[in-house]
Design a protein around this motif. Sequence first.
Motif, PDB file in Angstrom:
ATOM      1  N   ASP A 115       0.866  -0.917  -0.038  1.00  0.00           N
ATOM      2  CA  ASP A 115       0.137  -0.270   0.183  1.00  0.00           C
ATOM      3  C   ASP A 115       0.792   1.142  -0.092  1.00  0.00           C
ATOM      4  N   ASP A 173      -4.324   3.820  -7.083  1.00  0.00           N
ATOM      5  CA  ASP A 173      -5.223   2.809  -5.903  1.00  0.00           C
ATOM      6  C   ASP A 173      -5.595   2.439  -4.756  1.00  0.00           C
ATOM      7  N   ASP A 174      -6.460   2.374  -4.998  1.00  0.00           N
ATOM      8  CA  ASP A 174      -7.084   2.171  -2.716  1.00  0.00           C
ATOM      9  C   ASP A 174      -6.131   2.494  -2.151  1.00  0.00           C
ATOM     10  N   GLN A 177      -5.897  -1.461  -0.121  1.00  0.00           N
ATOM     11  CA  GLN A 177      -6.065  -1.932  -0.640  1.00  0.00           C
ATOM     12  C   GLN A 177      -5.789  -3.737   0.015  1.00  0.00           C
ATOM     13  N   ASP A 203      -9.847  -6.038  -9.728  1.00  0.00           N
ATOM     14  CA  ASP A 203      -9.234  -4.226 -10.165  1.00  0.00           C
ATOM     15  C   ASP A 203      -8.247  -4.281 -10.986  1.00  0.00           C
TER      16      ASP A 203
END
Length: 219
Positions: A115, A173-174, A177, A203
């Motif tokens: 992340d 991107d998140d 995630q 995704d």
Amino acid sequence: MPDYRTEYQKVYEWIRSAIMEGEYAPGERLPQRKLAEKFETTTITVREALRFLESDGLIVIEPKWGATVQEITPEKVRGRYLVREALEGMAARLAAANIDEGEKRELMALAERCDRELTGHSLSRREKAALHYSLHERIVQITRCEELIRSINRNNLHTLILSNAYHIDWTSDDPQQHRNLVRALTSGDPDRAEATMRAHVRDGYAMEIKALGAAVAAG
């Protein structure tokens, strides 16, 4: 430490690594004679190595044309992701049932790094692809199912190749995630783990199709 690999195994691993890292692009020809000169070996050894790369699905060998790196098309990406979603969904269920406390901590640390690094700018696209692949590889290892591990790792090689051949934009991107994925895997709920993994894979499919479309548009 002695290297007990045969000559063709060495050549196979060299070419495989070069394909995965984007040194040889999708659709690029792999002339046996030039490869033999590069690796200082015989064309017979190269031919044997290419045969195993073909069985991996990384190259195509055609009469008269020889070997080329497997082309990446929207249809092939979609087919691979349909398989990937099914396999990794099952892997998530098994991992949720098998994971121990040490593995939970290990996965969360890896997810936190994903992340942080995938949405940042400190890593190259190859480094980002390898990092992301390592998280999925570790998840499938936790299933303890050798057949599933082999099938998923073989399928995911193509994801790694596309990530290195084209520019996948991770920056939007998140940022939670991968931690959310690991939270689902460590929740003790196989249904939640599978559903979250399937959504994660979908995704990834959208990101790959976007990257492939951008590459085609750029010519």
